[in-house]
Scaffold this active site. Structure first.
Site, PDB file in Angstrom:
ATOM      1  N   THR A 167       9.597  42.617  42.140  1.00 12.80           N
ATOM      2  CA  THR A 167       9.161  42.218  40.751  1.00 12.80           C
ATOM      3  C   THR A 167       8.905  40.530  40.907  1.00 12.80           C
ATOM      4  O   THR A 167       8.750  39.973  39.883  1.00 12.80           O
ATOM      5  CB  THR A 167      10.627  42.253  39.987  1.00 12.80           C
ATOM      6  OG1 THR A 167      11.769  41.783  40.691  1.00 12.80           O
ATOM      7  CG2 THR A 167      10.830  43.903  39.512  1.00 12.80           C
TER       8      THR A 167
ATOM      9  N   ASP B  47      20.277  47.402  44.781  1.00 12.20           N
ATOM     10  CA  ASP B  47      20.558  46.219  45.324  1.00 12.20           C
ATOM     11  C   ASP B  47      20.948  46.306  46.963  1.00 12.20           C
ATOM     12  O   ASP B  47      21.971  47.004  47.325  1.00 12.20           O
ATOM     13  CB  ASP B  47      21.929  46.039  44.905  1.00 12.20           C
ATOM     14  CG  ASP B  47      22.606  44.431  45.232  1.00 12.20           C
ATOM     15  OD1 ASP B  47      21.970  43.869  46.135  1.00 12.20           O
ATOM     16  OD2 ASP B  47      23.651  43.956  44.753  1.00 12.20           O
TER      17      ASP B  47
ATOM     18  N   TYR C 121      19.828  31.260  57.758  1.00  5.41           N
ATOM     19  CA  TYR C 121      18.507  31.904  57.392  1.00  5.41           C
ATOM     20  C   TYR C 121      17.469  32.253  58.460  1.00  5.41           C
ATOM     21  O   TYR C 121      16.865  33.415  58.560  1.00  5.41           O
ATOM     22  CB  TYR C 121      17.867  30.988  56.200  1.00  5.41           C
ATOM     23  CG  TYR C 121      16.775  31.712  55.730  1.00  5.41           C
ATOM     24  CD1 TYR C 121      16.749  32.523  54.876  1.00  5.41           C
ATOM     25  CD2 TYR C 121      15.591  31.333  56.169  1.00  5.41           C
ATOM     26  CE1 TYR C 121      15.512  33.265  54.076  1.00  5.41           C
ATOM     27  CE2 TYR C 121      14.158  31.576  55.450  1.00  5.41           C
ATOM     28  CZ  TYR C 121      14.468  32.674  54.574  1.00  5.41           C
ATOM     29  OH  TYR C 121      13.151  33.045  54.037  1.00  5.41           O
TER      30      TYR C 121
ATOM     31  N   ILE D  36       6.268  37.197  46.730  1.00  2.95           N
ATOM     32  CA  ILE D  36       5.417  38.099  47.777  1.00  2.95           C
ATOM     33  C   ILE D  36       5.525  39.224  47.437  1.00  2.95           C
ATOM     34  O   ILE D  36       4.555  40.070  47.322  1.00  2.95           O
ATOM     35  CB  ILE D  36       6.068  37.739  49.241  1.00  2.95           C
ATOM     36  CG1 ILE D  36       5.726  36.102  49.575  1.00  2.95           C
ATOM     37  CG2 ILE D  36       5.250  38.672  50.028  1.00  2.95           C
ATOM     38  CD1 ILE D  36       6.213  35.790  50.642  1.00  2.95           C
TER      39      ILE D  36
ATOM     40  N   LYS E 199      16.009  35.881  60.313  1.00  2.00           N
ATOM     41  CA  LYS E 199      14.574  35.959  60.263  1.00  2.00           C
ATOM     42  C   LYS E 199      14.092  36.139  61.678  1.00  2.00           C
ATOM     43  O   LYS E 199      13.176  36.908  61.860  1.00  2.00           O
ATOM     44  CB  LYS E 199      13.698  34.893  59.265  1.00  2.00           C
ATOM     45  CG  LYS E 199      13.914  34.890  57.826  1.00  2.00           C
ATOM     46  CD  LYS E 199      13.733  36.164  57.146  1.00  2.00           C
ATOM     47  CE  LYS E 199      13.813  36.057  55.763  1.00  2.00           C
ATOM     48  NZ  LYS E 199      13.422  37.519  55.126  1.00  2.00           N
TER      49      LYS E 199
END
Length: 257
Positions: free
Chosen positions: A10, A59, A148, A13, A152
């Site tokens: 929504t 979720d 973070y 990206i 990744k």
């Protein structure tokens, strides 16, 4: 007509992938937490492009959310031909400033959900002999910069390893590593962006076009912009210890405030 499933569809990206794939004639399965936004997005894309857009509220920080999406990916009667694992978020603060619950929630979305959804999708795709998966990572994966970046980095290593194992099966996997993109990401994390130089910002629609081109060419890693390719190339030449100091200072200047 093929079907693509996009998590975190929504905004940012994910929304750019939805626009591009709908314009190209793909039916969509749109996944996010906000049912109302999903319905509005599905209606808009259907009306504009004439495609079918299915809504799936989930979720991915919860087991039941992951299980619902995995079940849809494993549906042999209504196959998904392209999976975009885009859902993700950042936490404001350095290591030990973020609660363990928030850290684990991020790992659930960035790592566990990506593993389980990629596995559900590729198992079905391998049976058909075709399909594709794009796992959205970040250029932070290549820098020693907190949990973070570590999450990744896992996405990149997992995706490239799985791509190697599935070589010749007709299933393509690619890790997408963007830099700063103008989305809701930073605002949701409470991160200031005023000090980020204009030249570092990427356009989400151009990023998606480049990423899909890289997937079509069979790449397993996509850094879809010459600026960031140059920056990541330069980063390889800097000693790790020095790079850690540079990225720490950069994070304080351009990251959470």
């Amino acid at each position: 007509m093929t079907t693509a499933l996009i998590t975190g569809s929504t905004a940012g990206i994910g929304a750019a992938f939805a626009r591009r794939l709908a314009a190209d004639g793909h039916d969509l399965v749109l996944v996010a937490r906000d049912t109302q936004r999903l319905r509005e997005q599905a209606t808009e894309l259907h009306d504009r492009h004439g495609i079918e857009a299915e809504v799936l509220t989930a979720d991915l920080a919860e087991d039941r959310g992951i299980e619902a999406v995995a079940a849809r990916l494993g549906d042999r009667k209504n196959p998904v031909d392209l999976l975009i694992n885009n859902a993700g978020f950042g936490n404001k603060g350095r290591y030990l400033e973020v609660s363990m619950a928030d850290e684990l929630r991020m790992l659930k979305v960035h790592c566990e959900a990506v593993l389980r959804l990629t596995s559900a999708a590729t198992e079905a795709m391998r049976e058909r002999g075709r399909g594709g998966v794009v796992n959205v990572a970040s250029v932070a994966a290549f820098l020693p910069r907190g949990t973070y970046g570590a999450s990744k980095a896992w996405v990149v290593q997992f995706t490239q390893g799985a791509a190697r194992d599935l070589a010749g099966s007709g299933v393509r996997l690619m890790a997408l590593c963007p830099g700063f993109v103008r989305t809701e990401f930073h605002a949701r994390a409470g991160m200031g962006t005023d000090n980020i130089p204009g030249w570092l910002w990427l356009d989400a629609d151009k990023l998606v076009a480049a990423a899909l081109g890289d997937l079509a060419r069979g790449k397993t890693l996509s850094i879809p912009d010459p600026r960031y390719k140059a920056l990541m190339g330069a980063a390889k030449l800097v000693p790790r210890g020095m790079l850690g100091g540079i990225t720490s200072k950069t994070g304080r200047k351009y990251g959470p405030r």
